[in-house]
Scaffold this motif. Structure first.
Motif, PDB file in Angstrom:
ATOM      1  N   GLY A 349       0.576  -1.429   0.604  1.00  0.00           N
ATOM      2  CA  GLY A 349      -0.063  -0.209  -0.196  1.00  0.00           C
ATOM      3  C   GLY A 349       0.700   1.150   0.451  1.00  0.00           C
ATOM      4  N   LEU A 366      -0.759   2.229   5.295  1.00  0.00           N
ATOM      5  CA  LEU A 366      -2.296   1.679   4.924  1.00  0.00           C
ATOM      6  C   LEU A 366      -1.485   0.364   4.204  1.00  0.00           C
ATOM      7  N   LYS A 368      -3.370  -2.668   2.175  1.00  0.00           N
ATOM      8  CA  LYS A 368      -4.553  -3.077   1.558  1.00  0.00           C
ATOM      9  C   LYS A 368      -4.886  -4.677   1.650  1.00  0.00           C
ATOM     10  N   ASP A 426      -8.967  -2.059   3.528  1.00  0.00           N
ATOM     11  CA  ASP A 426      -7.761  -1.589   4.222  1.00  0.00           C
ATOM     12  C   ASP A 426      -7.596  -1.157   5.279  1.00  0.00           C
TER      13      ASP A 426
END
Length: 449
Positions: A349, A366, A368, A426
Motif C-alpha cells: 500500500g 495503509l 490493502k 483497508d
C-alpha cells in the motif's frame, strides 16, 4: 484497429515542486480532476486500443500499480533497466508490442481535455501509421517559448490534416514564436507519436543500431549501449518516414505552475485555487494550492502559492519556469525535500510521514486487503503501533496476535515482527518509531519484495 498504447511514465521532473518530487513526480498528481494525470492518460486511450503498455522505472512501479488499481484497469508494466530518455524507452516498448500492431505513444503527464475528439483523431490517423511515423502537432494559441515547434511541409492528407515535416525547431524566443504563429506553418510539438511496429523497427535499423537491438532483443546489454536521447532527436529528425498530424484540441504539457494556473478554473477575481481552506481579500490573478493548512491572501497579485506539509513555494507567476533553481539549491545542501515526497508507495500500500524529530518518527500506513509487511526487525529502534481502522494480524517474536481499531502493540528492538491485513477493508495504522537511529538501512528483512 490493432493499436497498442504505450504510456511513457518514467519522468521525474521538478518543475511542479513542491507537489512534484523525484519519488512522486507530476504524472501522479491530481490537479484537474479526481484522477491523476497518469490515470487520465490511461482513460483517454483505453477504449480504442487492444493493449496498454506502461514504460516506467522501478522507483514508480508500485505507484503505477496503485493508480491502475484505482481505475480498475490492467496493463503490462515494463521497467526500464536505467533511465535513458524517450528513444530507448520507445524501442523497448516496440519489442514488447505484438506483431502487426501500431504503437500509440503518449506521455503520462500531459493534459488533453476532449477525450472523444482525441480518439476521433487517432482513428482517422491510424491508416497512415503503416507508412509513416506520425507525430502530433498542436495548433498554437500563443507564442509559447517552453515548447518545441514543427514546421509543416507538403500535404499528405487534406481531409485528415496530415503533412510532411519540413523541420523541427527547439524552444524559440517569444518574438520568433510569434513569427511562427503568424506564418501559419508551425505547430507545437506535443511529444505524441503513432507508428506501426515493423516500420519503427526498420527505421531503428537504418538510423540507430542500438535502438534496433533494443527493439528486437529487449535485453539489458542493448539498453545500456543506447544513448540517452529523445525520440525526436534520435529518430524523427533523421527519418524520411516522418509526418505530422494536426490536432485542433486543447492540450498542455503541464510544464510549469503558470501552465497549471492557465488550465484551472478561475474565481471572480481570476484566482485559480485548489483546496477550500483559504480566504482571499483584494487578491487577483493568483494560483493558490493548499491541501491542509489555511491560507490567507491579502492584496496579492500574480503570485504562485503552493503549500505542502513540508515545503511552501511562493513565486511571481513570471518566474514559474525558475522553480528548478530552488530544487538545485536544496540538492546542493543534501536536503531530502528536494526529491522526497512525504508519501511512499510500497507493495502492501503506502505510508505517509507525519512528523519526525531527534530520536522519533511518526508515520501513517495503509495496508490493502490480504497484503502484508515483510517479516523484519530493527536493532536501533522500537516501534509502537496503533490500529486506526481494520484488523491487523501481527507476529511478534514467535507469537501471533490480532488487533483491531483503537488497539495497540509494541515491538522491542532486535525482535522479528510481521504485519498482515487479513480483512476485506483497508488496514490503517499509526507507527511511532523511537531510537537513536531511524533510517531504513536498519531494517533486516527475512523476505524482500
Amino acid at each position: 484497429m490493432d493499436i497498442t498504447a504505450v504510456i511513457l511514465c518514467g519522468g521525474s521532473g521538478t518543475r511542479l515542486w513542491p507537489l512534484s518530487r523525484a519519488n512522486y513526480p507530476k504524472q501522479f498528481l491530481r490537479l484537474f480532476s479526481e484522477y491523476s494525470l497518469f490515470q487520465e492518460a490511461v482513460l483517454r486511450v483505453k477504449d480504442i486500443v487492444k493493449e496498454i503498455l506502461i514504460v516506467t522505472s522501478d522507483s514508480y512501479y508500485w505507484i503505477v500499480e496503485n493508480h491502475l488499481e484505482e481505475i480498475n484497469i490492467k496493463a503490462n508494466i515494463i521497467i526500464e533497466p536505467v533511465p535513458k530518455n524517450t528513444a530507448p524507452a520507445i524501442a523497448l516498448a516496440t519489442y514488447h508490442t505484438k506483431d502487426n500492431d501500431s504503437l500509440l505513444i503518449i506521455p503520462s503527464d500531459h493534459r488533453i481535455e476532449n477525450k472523444e475528439r482525441f480518439q476521433e483523431y487517432i482513428k482517422n490517423t491510424y491508416p497512415y501509421t503503416k507508412t509513416h511515423i506520425i507525430t502530433f502537432g498542436i495548433s498554437p494559441t500563443h507564442p509559447e517559448t517552453g515548447y518545441g515547434y514543427i514546421k509543416l511541409g507538403d500535404t499528405l492528407s487534406k481531409e485528415n490534416n496530415i503533412y510532411k515535416i519540413e523541420k523541427f525547431v527547439e524552444k524559440p524566443s517569444k518574438e520568433l514564436a510569434q513569427e511562427y504563429i503568424n506564418s501559419g506553418e508551425y505547430l507545437w510539438n506535443s511529444g505524441l507519436f503513432f507508428a506501426d511496429k515493423d516500420l519503427l523497427i526498420n527505421e531503428f535499423k537504418k538510423i540507430d543500431s542500438a535502438l534496433y537491438d533494443i527493439s528486437t532483443k529487449g535485453d539489458l546489454e542493448s539498453f545500456k549501449k543506447a544513448k540517452a536521447l529523445s525520440f525526436d532527436y534520435a529518430i524523427m529528425e533523421h527519418t524520411k518516414k516522418g509526418a505530422c498530424a494536426k490536432l485542433d484540441i486543447k492540450w498542455s504539457d503541464v510544464g510549469s505552475w503558470l501552465s497549471v494556473y492557465e488550465e484551472l478554473k478561475k474565481d471572480e477575481n481570476n484566482n485559480a485555487i485548489l483546496g477550500e481552506n483559504y480566504i482571499s481579500i483584494n487578491s487577483d490573478n493568483n494560483l493558490i494550492i493548499s491541501n491542509k493548512r489555511f491560507v490567507g491572501a491579502l492584496g496579492l497579485k500574480n503570485l504562485i502559492i503552493v503549500d505542502t506539509e513540508d515545503a511552501t513555494l511562493i513565486a511571481d507567476k513570471n518566474n514559474s519556469q525558475d522553480v528548478k533553481k530552488i530544487v538545485d539549491i536544496l540538492k546542493a545542501k543534501n536536503d531530502k525535500r528536494a526529491e522526497e515526497s512525504l508519501i511512499s508507495y510500497k507493495p502492501y500500500g503506502y505510508y505517509v510521514l507525519l512528523e519526525e524529530g531527534k530520536n522519533f518518527k511518526i508515520r501513517k500506513l495503509l495496508l490493502k486487503p490480504k497484503k502484508h509487511i515483510s517479516k523484519q526487525m530493527h536493532h536501533h529502534r522500537t516501534e509502537h503501533w496503533i490500529v486506526l481502522r481494520g484488523t491487523a494480524k501481527v507476529l511478534i517474536a514467535d507469537k501471533e496476535y490480532f488487533f483491531h481499531e483503537n488497539e495497540s502493540f509494541f515491538v522491542p528492538k532486535s525482535t522479528w515482527h510481521y504485519i498482515e491485513n487479513p480483512g476485506i477493508i483497508d488496514l490503517e495504522m499509526l507507527e511511532v518509531q523511537s531510537g537513536e537511529y531511524l533510517e531504513e538501512d536498519d531494517t533486516v528483512r527475512e523476505n524482500v519484495f
